[in-house]
Design a protein around this motif. Sequence first.
Motif, short mmCIF file in Angstrom:
data_model
loop_
_atom_site.label_atom_id
_atom_site.label_comp_id
_atom_site.label_asym_id
_atom_site.label_seq_id
_atom_site.Cartn_x
_atom_site.Cartn_y
_atom_site.Cartn_z
N LEU A 1 5.77 3.53 -1.92
CA LEU A 1 5.14 3.90 -0.64
C LEU A 1 4.58 5.32 -0.71
CD1 LEU A 1 7.36 2.42 2.21
CD2 LEU A 1 5.18 1.60 1.34
N ASP A 2 5.28 6.20 -1.43
CA ASP A 2 4.77 7.57 -1.59
C ASP A 2 3.39 7.53 -2.25
OD1 ASP A 2 6.81 8.93 -0.43
OD2 ASP A 2 7.96 9.19 -2.28
N ALA B 1 1.34 4.96 -2.26
CA ALA B 1 0.41 4.36 -1.30
C ALA B 1 -0.05 5.40 -0.29
CB ALA B 1 1.08 3.19 -0.59
N ALA B 2 0.87 6.28 0.13
CA ALA B 2 0.52 7.33 1.09
C ALA B 2 -0.50 8.28 0.48
CB ALA B 2 1.77 8.10 1.51
N GLU B 3 -0.32 8.63 -0.80
CA GLU B 3 -1.26 9.51 -1.47
C GLU B 3 -2.66 8.91 -1.49
OE1 GLU B 3 -0.24 11.03 -5.45
OE2 GLU B 3 1.74 11.40 -4.52
N ASN B 4 -2.72 7.58 -1.73
CA ASN B 4 -4.02 6.91 -1.79
C ASN B 4 -4.52 6.46 -0.43
OD1 ASN B 4 -3.77 7.19 -4.56
ND2 ASN B 4 -2.78 5.19 -4.77
N ALA B 5 -3.81 6.84 0.65
CA ALA B 5 -4.14 6.40 2.01
C ALA B 5 -4.25 4.88 2.06
CB ALA B 5 -5.43 7.06 2.49
N ASP B 6 -3.37 4.21 1.33
CA ASP B 6 -3.38 2.75 1.27
C ASP B 6 -2.52 2.20 2.42
OD1 ASP B 6 -3.17 0.10 0.71
OD2 ASP B 6 -2.35 0.34 -1.31
N THR B 7 -3.17 1.97 3.57
CA THR B 7 -2.40 1.55 4.75
C THR B 7 -1.93 0.11 4.63
OG1 THR B 7 -4.43 0.96 5.88
CG2 THR B 7 -3.54 3.15 6.31
N PHE C 1 1.56 -0.32 3.42
CA PHE C 1 2.57 -0.06 4.47
C PHE C 1 2.77 -1.30 5.32
CE2 PHE C 1 2.43 4.24 3.21
CZ PHE C 1 3.57 4.84 3.73
N THR D 1 5.85 6.36 9.75
CA THR D 1 4.49 6.50 9.23
C THR D 1 3.63 5.30 9.65
OG1 THR D 1 5.45 7.64 7.34
CG2 THR D 1 3.16 6.93 7.12
N ILE E 1 -0.22 4.75 11.90
CA ILE E 1 -1.44 4.46 11.13
C ILE E 1 -2.66 4.17 12.02
CG2 ILE E 1 -2.48 2.75 9.57
CD1 ILE E 1 0.08 2.91 7.89
N LYS F 1 -6.06 6.42 12.13
CA LYS F 1 -7.37 5.84 11.78
C LYS F 1 -8.39 6.25 12.82
CE LYS F 1 -6.53 1.88 8.81
NZ LYS F 1 -6.16 0.45 8.77
N LYS G 1 -10.60 10.06 4.30
CA LYS G 1 -9.46 9.55 3.53
C LYS G 1 -8.47 10.65 3.18
CE LYS G 1 -9.45 5.18 1.58
NZ LYS G 1 -8.91 4.37 0.56
N MET H 1 -6.21 11.44 6.05
CA MET H 1 -5.30 10.31 6.21
C MET H 1 -4.18 10.39 5.19
SD MET H 1 -5.05 7.61 8.07
CE MET H 1 -4.44 5.96 8.15
N SER H 2 -4.54 10.62 3.95
CA SER H 2 -3.54 10.67 2.89
C SER H 2 -2.59 11.84 3.10
CB SER H 2 -4.24 10.71 1.53
OG SER H 2 -3.69 11.73 0.73
N MET I 1 -0.19 10.86 5.82
CA MET I 1 0.77 9.84 5.38
C MET I 1 1.83 10.44 4.45
SD MET I 1 -1.73 6.54 4.91
CE MET I 1 -0.50 5.36 4.38
N VAL I 2 1.38 11.22 3.49
CA VAL I 2 2.33 11.82 2.55
C VAL I 2 3.34 12.69 3.31
CG1 VAL I 2 2.58 13.51 0.70
CG2 VAL I 2 0.79 11.78 0.57
#
Lengths: 265, 265
Positions: free
Chosen positions: A124-125, A127-133, A136, B42, B46, B50, B57, B60-61, B64-65
């Motif tokens: 998940l960390d 995914a958070a770096e890549n803003a991959d919602t 989540f 988190t 989201i 958004k 991005k 957002m990242s 999230m991080v």
Amino acid sequence: MQITLLQGILLSVFGAIAGVDSYTEALYIFRPIISCAITGVILGDPMTGLLAGGIAELTFAGLTNAGGTQPPNPAVCGIMTVVIAHTTSVSPATAVGLSLPFAMLMQYIILMYYSLFSGFMPGLDKAAENADTKKFNRFIGFSVVVMALTFFVVIFLSAYAAQAPMASLVKAMPTWLIHGFELAGGVLPAVGFAMLLKVLLRVNYVPYLLLGFVVASFINYSNVLPAAVIGAVFAMIDFFNNKQNQKLQAQIDEVRENGGSEDGI
Amino acid sequence: MESKANQKYTKVSKSDITKLGLRASLFQLGFNYERMQAPGWTWTQIPIWKKIFGDDKEAMSEAMVDNMNFINTSPPLVSILLGLLTSMEEKRVDRKTISGLKNALFAPLAGIGDAIYWFTIMPIVGGICASFASKGNPLGPIIFFLVYLAIFLCRIPFAHLGYDMGTKAIDVIQENSTIISKSASIMGLTVIGALISSYVTLSLKVKIGSVSLQKDFLDKVFPNILPLGFTFFLYWLLKKKEVSPIVLIAIVFVLCIACSWLGIM
């Protein structure tokens, strides 16, 4: 009385919903008073559901997940209390005692999941770096499905599949053992209250505890409402006193500061 | 340049905040030992991020991080914090300030939440509703459900409150957290005293000659002294001997079954 397959499935579906609710703490239908009542309705025995709910709710009054601890699962306890009382015709108080092993089993399964879910954190960390919602969403969805399925299976096995062995086990128990469980049902709330005291009790609060105890012991009333009202009165007095003190303290500080600077001149 | 940058970010609407409040009811999903509520926390934000960050991005990242750090706070009150932080994200406040605030506030909020919801509302509502239910009155579970439905729905006004008050909420939370916890403890303890007297059932069957120890002696001297004494014994084990609650439950069972076998209770 036996539980039919349809009732077993309905109970498991309710167990899955209440189980997820015990995870999210959203609607509180996982509390024994609600889960017992609904189980009673599903089994066509609403009175047992109500009576059992009254006893089981008190048993869990202090067994809460305040402060991140995990108690025996209240949803499983509620459902199994009514199931046991209904299928073996023991008293609800005895049934609460007999349902606790199931509730503890669920508690340990959930604790295991809490450790297991930790393993997903590095992913998940990332995914958070890549803003991959989406990842989540998938993880949250996964955790719901895992919890719901687990509760479904545990309730189905304990309530439906194990009812025959359960009934013969209870039948084989001598009266003193059944009575012992019944006594335990009446004493168990003390564990929860002791846990509440552990968190709340300070020496200067002891008077309020005794006040509530005395009020309920000597005023004949059907529930704890009089004590709650008296407690509210004292809480309000204390609240206003504290507010007043806060204001006074602020004024004193102000005077001191001003006084200090004047002296300096 | 700045006006251009601002155009990229849409302002959140009232309905966005309402949705945030509702979504907050699921924020415990994904709970685990390593980060506790971080993944759900988190995930909850989201959609609103958004809206605020749009296609950015990178922002957002970053958000999230940063929010994947450990958090453990009160489920019924979390939407106040969510609303407050949203108002800051929207104003593009520096990331360090936002995470500093989050870290400063989640623990006091958890303290207030536990004091109000688990230690005050739960014993009062649970105790009163259980007394209805144990007399076979369906109002027990119904009132319980309605109260907790109201608490569930309060997440929406709480989210708006946090958002509208913005940074003003910080002072309110920090200034009042100890006073509110204190008042809630007073009320909670008064009710727990009453609950011990009303709902812990312990009575002796022992007779000395023709005199019943319970009916003719203890009940006349001090009613319910046994439940109070036993609860304090458990409290002492918990607090001073650091016995785990599961062991206490086992002690209760062993003691009750032994007393039943010996015919004492």
